[in-house]
Design an enzyme around this catalytic site. Structure first.
Site, PDB file in Angstrom:
ATOM      1  N   PHE A   1       0.812  -1.221   0.000  1.00 56.86           N
ATOM      2  CA  PHE A   1       0.000   0.000   0.000  1.00 56.86           C
ATOM      3  C   PHE A   1       0.840   1.264   0.000  1.00 56.86           C
ATOM      4  O   PHE A   1       0.359   2.347  -0.365  1.00 56.86           O
ATOM      5  CB  PHE A   1      -0.972  -0.012   1.185  1.00 56.86           C
ATOM      6  CG  PHE A   1      -0.390   0.427   2.500  1.00 56.86           C
ATOM      7  CD1 PHE A   1      -0.596   1.715   2.969  1.00 56.86           C
ATOM      8  CD2 PHE A   1       0.338  -0.453   3.296  1.00 56.86           C
ATOM      9  CE1 PHE A   1      -0.085   2.123   4.202  1.00 56.86           C
ATOM     10  CE2 PHE A   1       0.846  -0.061   4.511  1.00 56.86           C
ATOM     11  CZ  PHE A   1       0.635   1.234   4.968  1.00 56.86           C
ATOM     12  N   LYS A   2       2.105   1.156   0.377  1.00 58.93           N
ATOM     13  CA  LYS A   2       2.958   2.343   0.385  1.00 58.93           C
ATOM     14  C   LYS A   2       3.120   2.933  -1.021  1.00 58.93           C
ATOM     15  O   LYS A   2       3.411   4.126  -1.174  1.00 58.93           O
ATOM     16  CB  LYS A   2       4.334   1.999   0.953  1.00 58.93           C
ATOM     17  CG  LYS A   2       4.301   1.306   2.323  1.00 58.93           C
ATOM     18  CD  LYS A   2       3.689   2.169   3.395  1.00 58.93           C
ATOM     19  CE  LYS A   2       3.536   1.435   4.707  1.00 58.93           C
ATOM     20  NZ  LYS A   2       4.760   1.165   5.437  1.00 58.93           N
ATOM     21  N   ASP A   3       2.916   2.108  -2.058  1.00 60.08           N
ATOM     22  CA  ASP A   3       2.996   2.598  -3.436  1.00 60.08           C
ATOM     23  C   ASP A   3       1.952   3.674  -3.722  1.00 60.08           C
ATOM     24  O   ASP A   3       2.148   4.511  -4.603  1.00 60.08           O
ATOM     25  CB  ASP A   3       2.785   1.449  -4.433  1.00 60.08           C
ATOM     26  CG  ASP A   3       3.925   0.452  -4.440  1.00 60.08           C
ATOM     27  OD1 ASP A   3       5.082   0.876  -4.274  1.00 60.08           O
ATOM     28  OD2 ASP A   3       3.659  -0.751  -4.620  1.00 60.08           O
TER      29      ASP A   3
ATOM     30  N   THR B   1       7.733   0.334   3.224  1.00 60.86           N
ATOM     31  CA  THR B   1       8.033   1.714   2.844  1.00 60.86           C
ATOM     32  C   THR B   1       9.370   1.799   2.119  1.00 60.86           C
ATOM     33  O   THR B   1       9.515   2.533   1.139  1.00 60.86           O
ATOM     34  CB  THR B   1       8.057   2.628   4.087  1.00 60.86           C
ATOM     35  OG1 THR B   1       6.742   2.712   4.630  1.00 60.86           O
ATOM     36  CG2 THR B   1       8.518   4.028   3.734  1.00 60.86           C
TER      37      THR B   1
END
Length: 493
Positions: free
Chosen positions: A109-111, A144
């Site tokens: 989800f950091k993308d 991250t």
């Protein structure tokens, strides 16, 4: 829109907040006030694609950026994701949905933020008149780091150094980082856990000596962690997008309240949902999901944040965190934006290893938040049950969130509010643990785990993970946290 520090003393533009990352006194930047999204604007979002939805939310915060440029940057960033929708919503059962946030370049989800942050940072430097080279420092619990490396690799005028806890990330996460290409990147393991990495990086930001030493080399510091509001803001967008998808699919009516269950360690993911609520998104409750490192669960129940406890390594390593940095932003809000009190509590945490909030503040927290956690075994059971019942396969972090959501429904059997469970990583990032949860089979090799997981689930294997087997390892050093700045100076020389 101006941004202020949670510890007082500064008021800056959005561009300056992004470039600087942290305030000079160690506080986190927050918007001076929360912009609002009206019901009509929310209805209009149902007709927009994800990049346009994200641009709309971001323009509310970053009005010093050109709106058309920002929209174009969102289109470019989210074109890097697989499929037509960067953040698809999957119906799991009546009233229960999974928000998949792992279709980006690094399968986490950091993308969602880190594909866009390079634009925000580069443009921010231009708006602030900064000509120096920017050094982005990142402490990572696993996801991250790779997302930041991929986002900033070979970016003009930027170097990036990523530090992860030695033996504190999954084999796949470590391999993703240590094989990273790019001329401007550096990766190192740090002896200790994620909190040791994060504390060491924060100390460098707060050190006048370190900042001055880098300035002599014509370098300024910035961050890609969620302490940087430029990392946090794009995450707000996917909560609005999930809601718009529910409306457009006729699952809810515009204005109906929904819940989110969010797996979180550093508190940034769920804080973004809280910010969406403050902006007007009809969120009823936020269920905070932790693993065995359940400090957030205890805090939401007691109002005491106490890090004097055992640290556990779990199968959901991105949540193996005791010092949740973004909680400072929430403390600032529930205290009535009392910067002195927030600074006092952060100092208490540093010196005494704990702090507490008042009964009134805890009651205010509990109006929106509740918390739960899952042990590794409980996460496995939740993952297995969903797979058997629906055929849906999830990663270990989402498994923790599933356990918390199931517990909520068991305690509140008459609750008919729609629930969205946030899925933060591809199951293939943790293939051995997911394979064990799905089949009971235990393998030692990650790539053998991927092969067998694919055979068991028929899920497509992300190309970026499949190719890791043949990529050479570039970074294999381990450093002491007290010598982190020496490593940085060696990198930038």
């Amino acid at each position: 829109m101006k941004f202020v520090s949670t510890r007082g003393g500064e008021k800056v533009t959005g561009a300056r907040a992004i470039v600087q990352g942290l305030s000079a006194n160690g506080g986190l930047f927050v918007p001076e006030k929360f912009p609002k999204i009206t019901a009509a604007e929310l209805e209009d979002m149902t007709e927009l694609g994800y990049p346009a939805r994200a641009a709309k939310i971001l323009s509310k915060f970053f009005d010093d950026y050109d709106a058309k440029e920002l929209a174009a940057a969102c289109e470019e960033a989210y074109a890097k994701f697989e499929g037509n929708d960067p953040a698809p919503l999957v119906r799991l059962d009546d009233g229960v949905y999974i928000l998949e946030l792992f279709h980006g370049p690094t399968c986490a989800f950091k993308d969602m933020a880190l594909t866009l942050l390079p634009y925000l940072l580069r443009k921010g430097c231009d708006l602030c008149g900064i000509k120096e080279e920017v050094l982005v420092l990142v402490a990572t619990s696993g996801d991250t780091g790779k997302a930041a490396l991929e986002g900033f690799k070979d970016a003009d005028g930027v170097k990036i150094a990523v530090f992860y806890p030695n033996d504190g990330v999954s084999k796949m996460q470590k391999l993703q980082m240590c094989t990273q290409d790019g001329k401007n990147v550096d990766v190192a393991a740090v002896k200790g856990n994620f909190d040791d990495c994060q504390t060491a990086v924060k100390e460098i930001f707060a050190s006048a000596e370190c900042v001055a030493a880098l300035k002599e080399k014509n370098i300024v510091l910035s961050s890609a962690n969620s302490i940087n509001f430029g990392r946090l803001a794009p995450q707000i967008a996917y909560y609005f997008s999930a809601y718009a998808d529910l409306v457009s699919a006729n699952q809810i009516k515009n204005g109906d309240e929904i819940d989110f269950t969010v797996p979180t360690g550093n508190f940034g993911n769920i804080l973004a949902a809280y910010y969406a609520k403050r902006m007007g998104l009809p969120i009823r409750r936020l269920h905070c999901a932790s693993n065995k490192n359940n400090i957030l669960t205890d805090f939401l129940q007691t109002g005491v944040y106490d890090i004097r406890r055992e640290f556990y390594k779990t199968t959901s390593p991105s949540m193996d965190i005791l010092v949740s940095s973004n909680l400072e932003r929430l403390l600032f809000e529930i205290s009535g934006r009392d910067a002195k009190l927030t600074a006092k509590r952060m100092n208490e945490l540093k010196t005494n290893k704990f702090y507490s909030v008042t009964e009134e503040e805890l009651a205010k927290l509990n109006e929106t938040f509740d918390g739960g956690f899952a042990t590794d075994e409980e996460g496995v059971e939740a993952m297995y049950d969903v797979f058997v019942d629906t055929g849906y396969c999830m990663d270990t972090h989402t498994g923790c969130a599933m356990k918390v959501a199931v517990d909520w429904f068991e305690k509140n059997k008459k609750d008919e509010t729609n629930m969205v469970i946030v899925s933060t990583a591809s199951p293939y990032k943790f293939p051995q643990d997911v394979l064990y949860a799905m089949t009971g089979n235990d393998v030692k090799d990650s790539f053998k785990g991927i092969k067998r997981l694919h055979a068991a689930t028929a899920m497509a294997v992300p190309k970026c993970l499949k190719e890791l087997r043949d990529k050479p390892v570039r970074f294999n050093k381990t450093v002491d946290r007290k010598k982190l700045f020496e490593e940085i100076l060696e990198f930038v020389k």
